[in-house]
Scaffold this motif. Structure first.
Motif, PDB file in Angstrom:
ATOM      1  N   TRP A  35      54.205  17.326  82.189  1.00 51.83           N
ATOM      2  CA  TRP A  35      53.758  18.159  81.251  1.00 51.83           C
ATOM      3  C   TRP A  35      55.138  18.540  80.185  1.00 51.83           C
ATOM      4  N   ARG A  37      56.436  20.022  76.070  1.00 51.61           N
ATOM      5  CA  ARG A  37      55.878  20.744  74.983  1.00 51.61           C
ATOM      6  C   ARG A  37      57.001  20.627  73.923  1.00 51.61           C
ATOM      7  N   TYR A  93      51.505  20.702  73.536  1.00 54.32           N
ATOM      8  CA  TYR A  93      51.510  20.395  75.050  1.00 54.32           C
ATOM      9  C   TYR A  93      51.222  18.988  75.214  1.00 54.32           C
TER      10      TYR A  93
END
Length: 122
Positions: A35, A37, A93
């Motif tokens: 992940w 962002r 994200y």
């Protein structure tokens, strides 16, 4: 192959939010999922990563103790549980995958989802 994020939206500071990333169209087994962002005007940074077995994880210092990454192999889905979001957390994200190992630089991830917006309200 396709990665699709969901679960973004508005969350209150101190609340919680869970992001999901569904992988389809290509086997993502033995991949490493991450992940990232990106806030307006800033670079895209790693938030967390996990290997496909779930046995190895990585967290950026800014989210350690607040965010949890997990994986459901049966559903080909990776999750990011966000607890106690702060005003520094709003961003788009992105879910990403690579075929090697846990890496922290976006250029090392060849597969990406379109992103999901997270906004934190006070």
């Amino acid at each position: 192959g396709q990665l699709v994020e969901s679960g973004g939206g508005l969350v209150q500071a101190g609340g919680s939010l869970r992001l999901s990333c569904a992988a389809s169209g290509r086997t993502f087994s033995n991949r490493v999922m991450g992940w990232f962002r990106q806030a307006p005007g800033k670079e895209r940074d790693i938030v967390a990563a996990i290997n496909w077995s779930g046995g190895s994880t990585y967290y950026a210092d800014s989210v350690k103790g607040r965010f949890t990454i997990s994986i459901d192999n049966a559903k080909n889905t990776v999750y990011l549980q966000m607890a106690s979001p702060k005003h520094a957390d709003p961003a788009v994200y992105y879910c990403a995958a690579n075929v090697w190992r846990i890496l922290v630089v976006q250029d090392q991830y060849p597969f990406w989802g379109p992103g999901t917006q997270v906004t934190v309200s006070s």
